[in-house]
Design a protein around this motif. Structure first.
Motif, mmCIF file in Angstrom:
data_model
loop_
_atom_site.group_PDB
_atom_site.id
_atom_site.type_symbol
_atom_site.label_atom_id
_atom_site.label_comp_id
_atom_site.label_asym_id
_atom_site.label_seq_id
_atom_site.Cartn_x
_atom_site.Cartn_y
_atom_site.Cartn_z
ATOM 1 N N UNK A 123 45.813 27.742 32.684
ATOM 2 C CA UNK A 123 44.695 28.695 32.400
ATOM 3 C C UNK A 123 45.274 30.199 32.174
ATOM 4 N N UNK A 124 46.475 30.460 32.409
ATOM 5 C CA UNK A 124 46.922 31.779 32.108
ATOM 6 C C UNK A 124 47.226 31.485 30.292
ATOM 7 N N UNK A 125 47.605 30.255 29.821
ATOM 8 C CA UNK A 125 48.134 30.259 28.644
ATOM 9 C C UNK A 125 46.906 29.872 27.418
ATOM 10 N N UNK A 126 45.803 30.185 28.327
ATOM 11 C CA UNK A 126 44.243 29.710 27.589
ATOM 12 C C UNK A 126 44.234 30.995 26.321
ATOM 13 N N UNK A 127 44.557 32.096 26.644
ATOM 14 C CA UNK A 127 44.463 33.218 25.760
ATOM 15 C C UNK A 127 45.843 34.170 25.792
ATOM 16 N N UNK A 128 45.696 35.457 25.311
ATOM 17 C CA UNK A 128 46.715 36.294 25.330
ATOM 18 C C UNK A 128 46.820 36.911 26.668
ATOM 19 N N UNK A 129 47.250 38.342 26.697
ATOM 20 C CA UNK A 129 47.569 38.945 27.895
ATOM 21 C C UNK A 129 46.534 39.156 28.877
ATOM 22 N N UNK A 130 45.194 39.185 28.318
ATOM 23 C CA UNK A 130 44.301 39.528 29.196
ATOM 24 C C UNK A 130 43.886 38.120 30.017
ATOM 25 N N UNK A 131 43.985 37.003 29.514
ATOM 26 C CA UNK A 131 43.851 35.752 30.219
ATOM 27 C C UNK A 131 44.978 35.481 31.217
ATOM 28 N N UNK A 132 46.366 35.980 30.815
ATOM 29 C CA UNK A 132 47.515 36.037 31.786
ATOM 30 C C UNK A 132 47.408 36.961 33.106
ATOM 31 N N UNK A 133 46.769 38.061 32.676
ATOM 32 C CA UNK A 133 46.516 39.133 33.676
ATOM 33 C C UNK A 133 45.606 38.693 34.688
ATOM 34 N N UNK A 134 44.356 38.374 34.158
ATOM 35 C CA UNK A 134 43.390 37.666 34.767
ATOM 36 C C UNK A 134 43.808 36.815 35.869
ATOM 37 N N UNK A 135 44.403 35.880 35.558
ATOM 38 C CA UNK A 135 44.826 34.587 36.468
ATOM 39 C C UNK A 135 45.955 35.207 37.527
ATOM 40 N N UNK A 136 46.846 36.011 37.259
ATOM 41 C CA UNK A 136 47.763 36.568 37.780
ATOM 42 C C UNK A 136 47.086 37.620 39.084
ATOM 43 N N UNK A 137 46.286 38.414 38.649
ATOM 44 C CA UNK A 137 45.748 39.390 39.503
ATOM 45 C C UNK A 137 44.741 38.536 40.738
ATOM 46 N N UNK A 138 44.217 37.438 40.325
ATOM 47 C CA UNK A 138 43.386 36.537 41.127
ATOM 48 C C UNK A 138 44.404 36.136 42.225
ATOM 49 N N UNK A 139 45.497 35.613 41.927
ATOM 50 C CA UNK A 139 46.511 34.884 42.624
ATOM 51 C C UNK A 139 46.942 36.340 43.902
ATOM 52 N N UNK A 140 47.108 37.512 43.136
ATOM 53 C CA UNK A 140 47.853 38.443 44.024
ATOM 54 C C UNK A 140 46.611 39.016 44.851
ATOM 55 N N UNK A 141 45.504 39.012 44.543
ATOM 56 C CA UNK A 141 44.538 39.527 45.605
ATOM 57 C C UNK A 141 44.492 38.462 46.914
ATOM 58 N N UNK A 170 52.203 43.619 46.648
ATOM 59 C CA UNK A 170 51.033 43.114 46.125
ATOM 60 C C UNK A 170 49.916 44.217 45.745
ATOM 61 N N UNK A 171 49.732 45.092 46.593
ATOM 62 C CA UNK A 171 48.830 46.092 46.162
ATOM 63 C C UNK A 171 48.958 46.971 44.900
ATOM 64 N N UNK A 172 50.077 47.649 44.666
ATOM 65 C CA UNK A 172 50.449 47.999 43.460
ATOM 66 C C UNK A 172 50.266 47.339 42.301
ATOM 67 N N UNK A 173 50.726 45.864 42.648
ATOM 68 C CA UNK A 173 50.573 44.584 41.402
ATOM 69 C C UNK A 173 49.237 44.607 41.066
ATOM 70 N N UNK A 174 48.224 44.767 41.896
ATOM 71 C CA UNK A 174 46.861 44.628 41.505
ATOM 72 C C UNK A 174 46.210 45.727 40.890
ATOM 73 N N UNK A 175 46.973 46.881 41.318
ATOM 74 C CA UNK A 175 46.408 48.309 40.360
ATOM 75 C C UNK A 175 47.039 47.971 39.050
ATOM 76 N N UNK A 176 48.272 47.719 39.003
ATOM 77 C CA UNK A 176 49.036 47.668 37.705
ATOM 78 C C UNK A 176 48.054 46.353 36.660
ATOM 79 N N UNK A 177 47.871 45.517 37.353
ATOM 80 C CA UNK A 177 47.190 44.652 36.379
ATOM 81 C C UNK A 177 45.795 44.915 36.090
ATOM 82 N N UNK A 178 45.092 45.483 37.005
ATOM 83 C CA UNK A 178 43.781 45.999 36.818
ATOM 84 C C UNK A 178 43.844 47.178 35.625
ATOM 85 N N UNK A 179 44.666 48.068 35.533
ATOM 86 C CA UNK A 179 44.964 49.105 34.668
ATOM 87 C C UNK A 179 44.798 48.296 33.316
#
Length: 243
Positions: A123-141, A170-179
């Motif tokens: 799923x992360x490789x379906x798009x660029x950084x937006x797709x990568x980060x969307x999937x990453x932050x889901x796992x982190x939450x 993980x909380x800072x990770x979520x804030x970092x990716x959400x930014x």
């Protein structure tokens, strides 16, 4: 549920995020096994399937992610983002190493293949950084409720210390990716996609590791409510740069 929307870290620039991760890298967790006891077969059966899954998911060389981060940094003229993302990947690999060290102590082998990890990586490789980060932050939450539940499952001081470290990171990770997601349009369609991804992942995680959550004091409704609450916070932060 932790409310991280009011944290001063939400005002960090990428240079400040890079400094934050660099500081973290100088202070890694030292796991104390001096009082660790042998776990019962029942306890090992309860906790290690999920630990093996999360250990696999936390570790990655991040090569595709770093390519996407480099393109994003070049597009917006923010070289600090690539540096910060590189340190983030290193921190994630530390998380994987902590769990592996705990597994090694109890003579539990790592997982070579993971269905959920494979799906997430595709799923992360379906798009660029937006797709990568969307999937990453889901796992982190989802990791927030997982490590909270896991910590309540055992009297192991070593495992509790690992869970505390994970929750702290993980909380800072979520804030970092959400930014980062705030650089993109967060329209209704995209929000619905984030909700659908979260709900599908939650159903899989509960169906596979619900025993860990139940032993940690969660029922399904609480599990769903807390994770969806974290998603709402992330989407709120992701709307920060919209005009």
């Amino acid at each position: 549920m932790v409310d991280f929307t009011k944290s001063r870290m939400n005002r960090f620039t990428y240079k400040e995020w890079d400094d934050y991760f660099a500081q973290n890298d100088r202070h890694r967790l030292e796991i104390d096994f001096s009082r660790e006891k042998i776990l019962s077969k029942a306890m090992k059966k309860q906790i290690f399937p999920s630990i093996r899954e999360f250990q696999k998911g936390e570790g990655s060389d991040g090569s595709y992610l770093m390519e996407a981060a480099s393109a994003f940094a070049d597009k917006y003229g923010i070289p600090e983002y690539k540096e910060a993302m590189g340190r983030f990947v290193r921190e994630e690999n530390w998380h994987s190493a902590y769990l592996k060290k705990y597994m090694d102590f109890h003579q539990v082998k790592t997982k070579k293949n993971s269905f959920l990890d494979k799906v997430f990586r595709r799923l992360r490789r379906l798009g660029g950084i937006r797709c990568e980060v969307t999937v990453l932050v889901t796992a982190e939450m989802i990791a927030l409720t997982y490590y909270e539940a896991l910590s309540r499952n055992t009297d192991s001081a070593a495992l509790k210390s690992i869970c505390r470290q994970m929750l702290s990171d993980e909380i800072p990770h979520i804030m970092f990716q959400s930014y980062t997601l705030s650089y993109f349009s967060n329209n209704l369609f995209y929000k619905c996609m984030r909700i659908a991804l979260m709900e599908a992942t939650l159903l899989f995680v509960w169906g596979t590791f619900g025993n860990v959550y139940r032993a940690g004091g969660y029922d399904f409704c609480e599990f769903l409510k807390e994770n969806m609450g974290y998603l709402r916070q992330s989407m709120f932060l992701a709307s920060g740069l919209e005009t």
